[in-house]
Design a protein around this motif. Structure first.
Motif, PDB file in Angstrom:
ATOM      1  N   LYS A  41       0.853  -1.192   0.000  1.00  7.03           N
ATOM      2  CA  LYS A  41       0.000   0.000   0.000  1.00  7.03           C
ATOM      3  C   LYS A  41       0.897   1.254   0.000  1.00  7.03           C
ATOM      4  CE  LYS A  41      -4.060  -1.986   0.409  1.00  7.03           C
ATOM      5  NZ  LYS A  41      -5.331  -1.888   1.017  1.00  7.03           N
ATOM      6  N   TRP A  95       0.415  -5.652   8.896  1.00  9.53           N
ATOM      7  CA  TRP A  95      -0.730  -6.198   8.152  1.00  9.53           C
ATOM      8  C   TRP A  95      -0.945  -7.676   8.509  1.00  9.53           C
ATOM      9  CZ3 TRP A  95      -0.175 -10.107   4.357  1.00  9.53           C
ATOM     10  CH2 TRP A  95      -1.395 -10.544   3.850  1.00  9.53           C
ATOM     11  N   ARG A 140      -4.282  -9.296   9.956  1.00 12.27           N
ATOM     12  CA  ARG A 140      -4.951 -10.285   9.094  1.00 12.27           C
ATOM     13  C   ARG A 140      -5.192 -11.585   9.875  1.00 12.27           C
ATOM     14  NH1 ARG A 140      -7.286 -10.510   3.762  1.00 12.27           N
ATOM     15  NH2 ARG A 140      -7.639 -12.717   3.505  1.00 12.27           N
ATOM     16  N   ASN A 190     -11.233  -8.176  -4.261  1.00 16.12           N
ATOM     17  CA  ASN A 190      -9.776  -8.209  -4.269  1.00 16.12           C
ATOM     18  C   ASN A 190      -9.273  -9.636  -4.554  1.00 16.12           C
ATOM     19  OD1 ASN A 190      -7.673  -6.452  -4.244  1.00 16.12           O
ATOM     20  ND2 ASN A 190      -7.171  -6.732  -2.083  1.00 16.12           N
ATOM     21  N   ARG A 196      -4.529 -10.605   0.121  1.00 18.23           N
ATOM     22  CA  ARG A 196      -5.327  -9.522   0.714  1.00 18.23           C
ATOM     23  C   ARG A 196      -6.781  -9.566   0.262  1.00 18.23           C
ATOM     24  NH1 ARG A 196      -1.630  -4.535   2.639  1.00 18.23           N
ATOM     25  NH2 ARG A 196      -3.471  -4.121   3.879  1.00 18.23           N
ATOM     26  N   CYS A 251     -10.685  -9.898   0.363  1.00 15.65           N
ATOM     27  CA  CYS A 251     -11.619  -9.411   1.379  1.00 15.65           C
ATOM     28  C   CYS A 251     -11.932 -10.503   2.410  1.00 15.65           C
ATOM     29  CB  CYS A 251     -12.903  -8.972   0.684  1.00 15.65           C
ATOM     30  SG  CYS A 251     -14.231  -8.586   1.806  1.00 15.65           S
ATOM     31  N   SER A 265     -20.646 -11.102   3.711  1.00 10.01           N
ATOM     32  CA  SER A 265     -21.395 -10.150   2.884  1.00 10.01           C
ATOM     33  C   SER A 265     -22.484 -10.858   2.100  1.00 10.01           C
ATOM     34  CB  SER A 265     -20.483  -9.460   1.883  1.00 10.01           C
ATOM     35  OG  SER A 265     -19.469  -8.793   2.536  1.00 10.01           O
TER      36      SER A 265
HETATM   37  C1  HEM Z   1     -20.101  -6.384  -0.904  1.00 11.30           C
HETATM   38  C2  HEM Z   1     -19.318  -6.198   0.127  1.00 11.30           C
HETATM   39  C3  HEM Z   1     -17.816  -6.076   0.104  1.00 11.30           C
HETATM   40  C4  HEM Z   1     -16.960  -5.857  -0.945  1.00 11.30           C
HETATM   41  C5  HEM Z   1     -17.291  -5.713  -2.408  1.00 11.30           C
HETATM   42  C6  HEM Z   1     -15.613  -5.821  -0.393  1.00 11.30           C
HETATM   43  C7  HEM Z   1     -14.463  -5.622  -1.137  1.00 11.30           C
HETATM   44  C8  HEM Z   1     -13.189  -5.527  -0.607  1.00 11.30           C
HETATM   45  C9  HEM Z   1     -12.000  -5.137  -1.345  1.00 11.30           C
HETATM   46  C10 HEM Z   1     -11.952  -4.749  -2.820  1.00 11.30           C
HETATM   47  C11 HEM Z   1     -10.959  -5.166  -0.482  1.00 11.30           C
HETATM   48  C12 HEM Z   1      -9.499  -4.756  -0.775  1.00 11.30           C
HETATM   49  C13 HEM Z   1      -9.326  -3.295  -0.484  1.00 11.30           C
HETATM   50  C14 HEM Z   1      -7.922  -2.797  -0.572  1.00 11.30           C
HETATM   51  O1  HEM Z   1      -6.987  -3.546  -0.260  1.00 11.30           O
HETATM   52  O2  HEM Z   1      -7.720  -1.627  -0.928  1.00 11.30           O
HETATM   53  C15 HEM Z   1     -11.472  -5.608   0.794  1.00 11.30           C
HETATM   54  C16 HEM Z   1     -10.687  -5.805   1.911  1.00 11.30           C
HETATM   55  C17 HEM Z   1     -11.216  -6.136   3.132  1.00 11.30           C
HETATM   56  N1  HEM Z   1     -12.525  -6.385   3.450  1.00 11.30           N
HETATM   57 FE1  HEM Z   1     -14.100  -6.313   2.200  1.00 11.30          FE
HETATM   58  N2  HEM Z   1     -15.679  -6.012   0.963  1.00 11.30           N
HETATM   59  C18 HEM Z   1     -17.009  -6.172   1.308  1.00 11.30           C
HETATM   60  C19 HEM Z   1     -17.514  -6.375   2.576  1.00 11.30           C
HETATM   61  C20 HEM Z   1     -16.766  -6.581   3.695  1.00 11.30           C
HETATM   62  C21 HEM Z   1     -17.303  -6.833   5.016  1.00 11.30           C
HETATM   63  C22 HEM Z   1     -18.783  -6.928   5.371  1.00 11.30           C
HETATM   64  C23 HEM Z   1     -16.246  -6.953   5.842  1.00 11.30           C
HETATM   65  C24 HEM Z   1     -16.222  -7.214   7.309  1.00 11.30           C
HETATM   66  C25 HEM Z   1     -16.894  -6.566   8.201  1.00 11.30           C
HETATM   67  C26 HEM Z   1     -15.037  -6.795   5.042  1.00 11.30           C
HETATM   68  C27 HEM Z   1     -13.749  -6.885   5.524  1.00 11.30           C
HETATM   69  C28 HEM Z   1     -12.608  -6.639   4.784  1.00 11.30           C
HETATM   70  C29 HEM Z   1     -11.282  -6.570   5.372  1.00 11.30           C
HETATM   71  C30 HEM Z   1     -10.928  -6.794   6.832  1.00 11.30           C
HETATM   72  C31 HEM Z   1     -10.392  -6.268   4.323  1.00 11.30           C
HETATM   73  C32 HEM Z   1      -8.871  -6.074   4.394  1.00 11.30           C
HETATM   74  C33 HEM Z   1      -8.173  -7.328   3.926  1.00 11.30           C
HETATM   75  C34 HEM Z   1      -6.659  -7.176   3.905  1.00 11.30           C
HETATM   76  O3  HEM Z   1      -6.135  -6.102   3.578  1.00 11.30           O
HETATM   77  O4  HEM Z   1      -6.005  -8.173   4.213  1.00 11.30           O
HETATM   78  N3  HEM Z   1     -15.397  -6.576   3.746  1.00 11.30           N
HETATM   79  N4  HEM Z   1     -12.828  -5.815   0.694  1.00 11.30           N
END
Ligand code: HEM
Length: 456
Positions: A69, A92, A96, A397, A401, A403, A409
């Motif tokens: 990042k 991270w 994680r 993603n 990394r 999601c 979701s």
């Molecule tokens: C339709 C719903 C969702 C979509 C499309 C989505 C999409 C994404 C995307 C694209 C990333 C990567 C972002 C980045 O690195 O810049 C991400 C990371 C993450 N998401 Fe989601 N997300 C959704 C819902 C959720 C929910 C409900 C949670 C938990 C409460 C969640 C928890 C996380 C976490 C903790 C990461 C970080 C992962 C990492 O960096 O190792 N997400 N998500």
């Protein structure tokens, strides 16, 4: 894109800012998926942009260690503190592992499911009944935002601020959170020196953001303090919320101070609130525009299948997420010199912008009908969901990394979509303007005004 002297490619970008994602998609198509963006010479805003799935696979998985990042990202996303979204390397990994251990348990899934079902029964359906009886229009995006804010508060903090209610109350912490999140996009659009000066002087959008963060932080720190009190009194038996779990799990560890808990909570709010709002808003708009899809979803709902066996609904949600990824772009910074599979050289500290939106609409990846809303493309001959590798279906993603909330979701979105569609036909207000916001999450600029019509 024309590269003007001094101004670089800023002019075409500014004139197309209102349709930035479609514009980026077209530009990337013309350069076979990867190209450079050169900002005005004094800003240092030079990026490599891509939507090539092979480049994505390379950066997100194969050579993951070389793409972080980065420091600039953390500066822009200052409000995220040292949470999982902005962290790199060991920090991270720590976040994680910790969040993975909490999220991926059956009991947490059950806890979330119970919160969502209760909220649907006690708040969402009564609200829609009221709207239907009164014959008024309602902004579905606002409804989902409020629903999700309450749900995420219950899940993370163990308390519900009741933002979703028929009088649509103004809740200070929700408003502050909205402002803080909307603001982040601003820092992406102006040179660093400019926003830093504004921050230092305490003027303009920086001033508004500082105030919003202060209000939201106060809310988080107060929740943390009252949780600690409960834990000290040992009357926390009933609580399965994430904050309690984190405090229990990490008891006595030095780094689990209030700041750590605040950062973790903030990151989870961003992760789980607007993303689901965005996905559901675009989904309901697409379904309203495609009666044949609505009919097939209803047919499946009538079979009263378990959430996990609703294949057609799952396919329709994936299709909405492909066309309207809630996080439309991401950025990565290279650590060392590298060569992308597309043949583009990457120098140390090169920033690479990845357009998830353009990848979801790439003809090469999705075929000639890539712009059509076709849930069928996700269903295999045997009636299951077709597996598409995450470097092609990038909305959650890809690689290490990926999601962490993907499965949760789908559970939440399916429960909400099923409950709403089972009882109501959703009609978008005629000629209502639909366009995306300029923000880090792909919301609708004017919301989604609908009428709800009770089914017989
Ligand atoms: C339709 C719903 C969702 C979509 C499309 C989505 C999409 C994404 C995307 C694209 C990333 C990567 C972002 C980045 O690195 O810049 C991400 C990371 C993450 N998401 Fe989601 N997300 C959704 C819902 C959720 C929910 C409900 C949670 C938990 C409460 C969640 C928890 C996380 C976490 C903790 C990461 C970080 C992962 C990492 O960096 O190792 N997400 N998500």
């Amino acid at each position: 894109m024309t590269n003007w002297p001094v101004l670089g490619m800023l002019l075409p970008l500014l004139t197309n800012l209102w349709q930035i994602h479609d514009f980026t998609t077209q530009v990337l198509q013309r350069v076979s998926g990867t190209g450079t963006f050169i900002g005005p010479w004094f800003t240092g805003m030079n990026y490599l942009m891509t939507c090539d799935p092979m480049n994505v696979h390379h950066m997100m998985s194969k050579n993951f260690v070389n793409y972080e990042k980065g420091h600039e990202f953390r500066e822009i996303f200052e409000a995220f503190g040292d949470g999982i979204f902005t962290a790199d390397s060991e920090t991270w990994k720590y976040h994680r592992t910790l969040l993975h251990s909490l999220f991926k348990t059956r009991s947490f899934e059950e806890f979330l499911e119970k919160i969502v079902r209760t909220k649907v029964e006690n708040c969402l359906l009564p609200l829609l009944d009221h709207v239907e009886r009164e014959g008024v229009e309602v902004d579905f995006q606002d409804v989902f935002n409020r629903f999700n804010f309450d749900t995420i508060c219950s899940t993370v903090l163990g308390s519900d601020p009741n933002c979703l209610s028929i009088d649509f109350p103004e809740v200070a912490c929700e408003r502050a959170f909205n402002e803080a999140e909307e603001f982040i996009f601003y820092r992406h659009t102006v040179p660093k020196s400019f926003w830093k000066l504004q921050r230092w002087l305490g003027i303009g959008p920086e001033k508004k953001n500082a105030k919003a963060c202060e209000v939201f932080d106060k809310f988080l720190y107060e929740s943390i303090a009252s949780k600690r009190e409960q834990l000290n009194k040992k009357d926390e038996k009933e609580n399965d919320d994430l904050l309690t779990c984190l405090m229990r799990e990490e008891e006595g560890k030095e780094h689990v101070d209030d700041k750590f808990l605040r950062d973790t909570a903030f990151n989870l709010f961003v992760a789980g609130r607007d993303t689901i709002t965005s996905a559901l808003t675009w989904f309901f708009w697409l379904v309203a525009k495609h009666p044949s899809v609505e009919a097939k979803i209803l047919q499946e709902i009538k079979q009263e299948k378990e959430v996990k066996s609703q294949v057609y609904l799952h396919a329709a949600l994936c299709e909405a997420l492909r066309l309207y990824p809630p996080i439309p772009f991401e950025s990565k910074q290279a650590i060392k010199q590298d060569m992308l599979p597309s043949g583009h050289e990457v120098g140390p500290r090169t920033t690479i912008l990845l357009s998830l939106y353009a990848l979801g609409r790439s003809e090469e990846t999705w075929g000639k009908d890539c712009l059509e809303f076709k849930p069928e493309r996700w269903i295999s001959g045997k009636g299951g969901i077709v597996h598409i590798p995450s470097y092609k279906f990038i909305s959650f993603n890809a690689g290490p990394r990926t999601c962490l909330g993907k499965d949760l979701s789908f559970i939440q979105m399916k429960i909400m979509a099923t409950s709403i569609l089972k009882s109501y036909h959703i009609q978008v207000v005629e000629d209502y303007p639909i366009s995306p916001t300029l923000s880090i999450v792909l919301l609708m600029k004017h919301g989604l005004k609908v009428r709800v019509i009770k089914r017989d």
